[in-house]
Design a protein around this motif. Structure first.
Motif, PDB file in Angstrom:
ATOM      1  N   LEU A   1       0.655  -1.129   0.096  1.00 46.96           N
ATOM      2  CA  LEU A   1       0.158  -0.077  -0.083  1.00 46.96           C
ATOM      3  C   LEU A   1       0.801   1.193  -0.132  1.00 46.96           C
ATOM      4  O   LEU A   1       2.376   1.299   0.057  1.00 46.96           O
ATOM      5  CB  LEU A   1      -1.048   0.008   0.813  1.00 46.96           C
ATOM      6  CG  LEU A   1      -1.619  -1.386   1.231  1.00 46.96           C
ATOM      7  CD1 LEU A   1      -2.557  -1.133   3.196  1.00 46.96           C
ATOM      8  CD2 LEU A   1      -3.094  -1.383   0.617  1.00 46.96           C
ATOM      9  N   THR A   2       0.395   2.477  -0.758  1.00 48.75           N
ATOM     10  CA  THR A   2       0.927   3.494   0.141  1.00 48.75           C
ATOM     11  C   THR A   2       0.862   4.292   1.279  1.00 48.75           C
ATOM     12  O   THR A   2      -0.136   3.450   2.016  1.00 48.75           O
ATOM     13  CB  THR A   2       0.522   4.942  -1.217  1.00 48.75           C
ATOM     14  OG1 THR A   2      -1.010   5.073  -0.911  1.00 48.75           O
ATOM     15  CG2 THR A   2       0.238   4.330  -3.226  1.00 48.75           C
ATOM     16  N   ARG A   3       1.694   5.457   1.270  1.00 48.72           N
ATOM     17  CA  ARG A   3       1.539   6.148   2.906  1.00 48.72           C
ATOM     18  C   ARG A   3      -0.284   6.209   3.504  1.00 48.72           C
ATOM     19  O   ARG A   3       0.109   5.875   4.148  1.00 48.72           O
ATOM     20  CB  ARG A   3       2.726   6.723   3.231  1.00 48.72           C
ATOM     21  CG  ARG A   3       3.112   7.357   3.991  1.00 48.72           C
ATOM     22  CD  ARG A   3       4.191   8.039   4.514  1.00 48.72           C
ATOM     23  NE  ARG A   3       4.761   8.992   5.844  1.00 48.72           N
ATOM     24  CZ  ARG A   3       5.397   7.318   6.986  1.00 48.72           C
ATOM     25  NH1 ARG A   3       5.440   7.083   6.239  1.00 48.72           N
ATOM     26  NH2 ARG A   3       5.168   9.070   7.713  1.00 48.72           N
ATOM     27  N   GLU A   4       0.217   6.967   2.737  1.00 50.53           N
ATOM     28  CA  GLU A   4      -1.676   7.458   2.777  1.00 50.53           C
ATOM     29  C   GLU A   4      -2.274   6.427   2.867  1.00 50.53           C
ATOM     30  O   GLU A   4      -3.142   6.422   4.279  1.00 50.53           O
ATOM     31  CB  GLU A   4      -2.177   7.609   1.755  1.00 50.53           C
ATOM     32  CG  GLU A   4      -1.138   9.409   1.302  1.00 50.53           C
ATOM     33  CD  GLU A   4      -0.535   9.298   0.509  1.00 50.53           C
ATOM     34  OE1 GLU A   4      -0.148   8.179  -0.206  1.00 50.53           O
ATOM     35  OE2 GLU A   4       1.137   9.951   0.214  1.00 50.53           O
ATOM     36  N   GLU A   5      -2.524   5.056   1.891  1.00 52.97           N
ATOM     37  CA  GLU A   5      -3.537   4.204   2.709  1.00 52.97           C
ATOM     38  C   GLU A   5      -3.039   3.277   3.723  1.00 52.97           C
ATOM     39  O   GLU A   5      -4.036   2.916   4.287  1.00 52.97           O
ATOM     40  CB  GLU A   5      -3.012   3.256   1.309  1.00 52.97           C
ATOM     41  CG  GLU A   5      -3.983   3.594  -0.213  1.00 52.97           C
ATOM     42  CD  GLU A   5      -3.522   2.643  -1.198  1.00 52.97           C
ATOM     43  OE1 GLU A   5      -4.575   2.596  -2.625  1.00 52.97           O
ATOM     44  OE2 GLU A   5      -2.518   2.129  -0.813  1.00 52.97           O
ATOM     45  N   VAL A   6      -2.203   3.286   4.224  1.00 53.56           N
ATOM     46  CA  VAL A   6      -1.623   2.629   5.672  1.00 53.56           C
ATOM     47  C   VAL A   6      -1.754   3.623   6.626  1.00 53.56           C
ATOM     48  O   VAL A   6      -2.513   3.234   7.779  1.00 53.56           O
ATOM     49  CB  VAL A   6       0.483   2.201   6.113  1.00 53.56           C
ATOM     50  CG1 VAL A   6       1.176   2.023   6.596  1.00 53.56           C
ATOM     51  CG2 VAL A   6       0.594   1.604   4.569  1.00 53.56           C
ATOM     52  N   LEU A   7      -1.816   4.460   6.359  1.00 56.77           N
ATOM     53  CA  LEU A   7      -2.414   5.935   7.372  1.00 56.77           C
ATOM     54  C   LEU A   7      -3.865   5.972   7.708  1.00 56.77           C
ATOM     55  O   LEU A   7      -4.420   5.920   8.692  1.00 56.77           O
ATOM     56  CB  LEU A   7      -1.487   7.647   6.935  1.00 56.77           C
ATOM     57  CG  LEU A   7       0.092   7.490   7.329  1.00 56.77           C
ATOM     58  CD1 LEU A   7       0.319   9.072   7.019  1.00 56.77           C
ATOM     59  CD2 LEU A   7       0.190   7.703   8.981  1.00 56.77           C
ATOM     60  N   GLN A   8      -4.392   6.172   6.510  1.00 61.64           N
ATOM     61  CA  GLN A   8      -6.333   5.934   6.776  1.00 61.64           C
ATOM     62  C   GLN A   8      -6.365   4.175   6.975  1.00 61.64           C
ATOM     63  O   GLN A   8      -7.099   4.213   8.319  1.00 61.64           O
ATOM     64  CB  GLN A   8      -6.235   5.383   5.168  1.00 61.64           C
ATOM     65  CG  GLN A   8      -8.098   5.448   5.517  1.00 61.64           C
ATOM     66  CD  GLN A   8      -8.474   6.483   6.174  1.00 61.64           C
ATOM     67  OE1 GLN A   8      -7.830   7.766   5.732  1.00 61.64           O
ATOM     68  NE2 GLN A   8      -9.965   6.221   6.865  1.00 61.64           N
TER      69      GLN A   8
END
Length: 79
Positions: free
Chosen positions: A9-16
Motif C-alpha cells: 500500500l501507499t503511505r496514505e493508504e497505510v495511514l488511513q
C-alpha cells in the motif's frame, strides 16, 4: 492483514488503515466495557494489526523498507 499486503500500500493508504483500526479498537473497547462485545478475539487481532502497521510505518520512516509509491503500478516489474 499480512505485513506484505500492508507494504504494497501507499503511505496514505497505510495511514488511513491505521486510523480505521484505531477507531474500530475504540468502539470495541467501548462495547467490552458495556458487556456487549460478541467476539473478544477481534480485539487481539486489531491490536496486532495496529502494531504491524505502526512497525511498517516506522520502517518506512527510517528507510529500512520502503512502502509502495503512489504512482507505482503493483505487479509491474519492468525494472
Amino acid at each position: 492483514m499480512k505485513a506484505e499486503a500492508i507494504r504494497d500500500l501507499t503511505r496514505e493508504e497505510v495511514l488511513q488503515r491505521k486510523s480505521d483500526i484505531e477507531e474500530e479498537l475504540f468502539n470495541l473497547n467501548l462495547k467490552k466495557r458495556t458487556k456487549q462485545l460478541d467476539n473478544p478475539l477481534r480485539l487481539r487481532h486489531l491490536r496486532r494489526d495496529l502494531a504491524r502497521v505502526v512497525t511498517i510505518l516506522t520502517e518506512d520512516e527510517r528507510g529500512v523498507r520502503r512502502l509502495a509509491e503512489s504512482g507505482k503500478i503493483l505487479g509491474d516489474s519492468k525494472e
